[in-house]
Design a protein around this motif. Sequence first.
Motif, PDB file in Angstrom:
ATOM      1  N   PRO A   5       0.824  -1.216   0.000  1.00  0.00           N
ATOM      2  CA  PRO A   5       0.000   0.000   0.000  1.00  0.00           C
ATOM      3  C   PRO A   5       0.858   1.266   0.000  1.00  0.00           C
ATOM      4  CG  PRO A   5      -0.197  -1.148   2.097  1.00  0.00           C
ATOM      5  CD  PRO A   5       0.658  -1.987   1.223  1.00  0.00           C
ATOM      6  N   ASN A   7       0.993   5.837   0.471  1.00  0.00           N
ATOM      7  CA  ASN A   7       0.499   7.104   0.992  1.00  0.00           C
ATOM      8  C   ASN A   7       1.663   8.081   0.965  1.00  0.00           C
ATOM      9  OD1 ASN A   7      -0.711   9.250   2.215  1.00  0.00           O
ATOM     10  ND2 ASN A   7      -0.829   8.333   4.230  1.00  0.00           N
ATOM     11  N   SER A  63      -8.946   6.826   1.181  1.00  0.00           N
ATOM     12  CA  SER A  63      -8.323   5.518   1.387  1.00  0.00           C
ATOM     13  C   SER A  63      -9.170   4.446   0.725  1.00  0.00           C
ATOM     14  CB  SER A  63      -8.225   5.205   2.882  1.00  0.00           C
ATOM     15  OG  SER A  63      -7.362   6.094   3.526  1.00  0.00           O
ATOM     16  N   LEU A  83      -4.520   2.496  -1.223  1.00  0.00           N
ATOM     17  CA  LEU A  83      -4.153   3.781  -0.648  1.00  0.00           C
ATOM     18  C   LEU A  83      -4.589   3.759   0.806  1.00  0.00           C
ATOM     19  CD1 LEU A  83      -3.282   6.760  -0.658  1.00  0.00           C
ATOM     20  CD2 LEU A  83      -5.507   7.325  -1.620  1.00  0.00           C
ATOM     21  N   VAL A  84      -3.634   3.948   1.720  1.00  0.00           N
ATOM     22  CA  VAL A  84      -3.922   3.920   3.151  1.00  0.00           C
ATOM     23  C   VAL A  84      -3.502   5.252   3.741  1.00  0.00           C
ATOM     24  CG1 VAL A  84      -3.437   2.766   5.325  1.00  0.00           C
ATOM     25  CG2 VAL A  84      -3.497   1.440   3.206  1.00  0.00           C
ATOM     26  N   LYS A  85      -4.472   5.950   4.333  1.00  0.00           N
ATOM     27  CA  LYS A  85      -4.164   7.258   4.942  1.00  0.00           C
ATOM     28  C   LYS A  85      -4.126   7.140   6.442  1.00  0.00           C
ATOM     29  CE  LYS A  85      -5.789  10.142   1.238  1.00  0.00           C
ATOM     30  NZ  LYS A  85      -6.561  11.277   0.832  1.00  0.00           N
TER      31      LYS A  85
END
Length: 85
Positions: A5, A7, A63, A83-85
């Motif tokens: 992933p 960010n 995300s 996508l990891v926020k």
Amino acid sequence: NYPNPFNPSTTLRFSIPSDGKVQISIYNIKGQKVRDLLKQDMQAGMHTITWEGKDNNNRPVGSGIYFYRLEHGGKTTVRKMALVK
């Protein structure tokens, strides 16, 4: 793509076997197009492009799971990214 992933951005590395038009689009988990990342003629070989996690209106996306679709020479490749926020 790397990292995955990611960010806030990820780099897509791809190779094309012959000169020609390349199109890369980003889709969300619902199958809706989020971004037209690339649409141009390119030479054969290795290439990289960065997606900054933004849509076609330059707004940050949320995300989640996204897919990039690469089209070249009548062939299509789809890969998943997160996508990891």
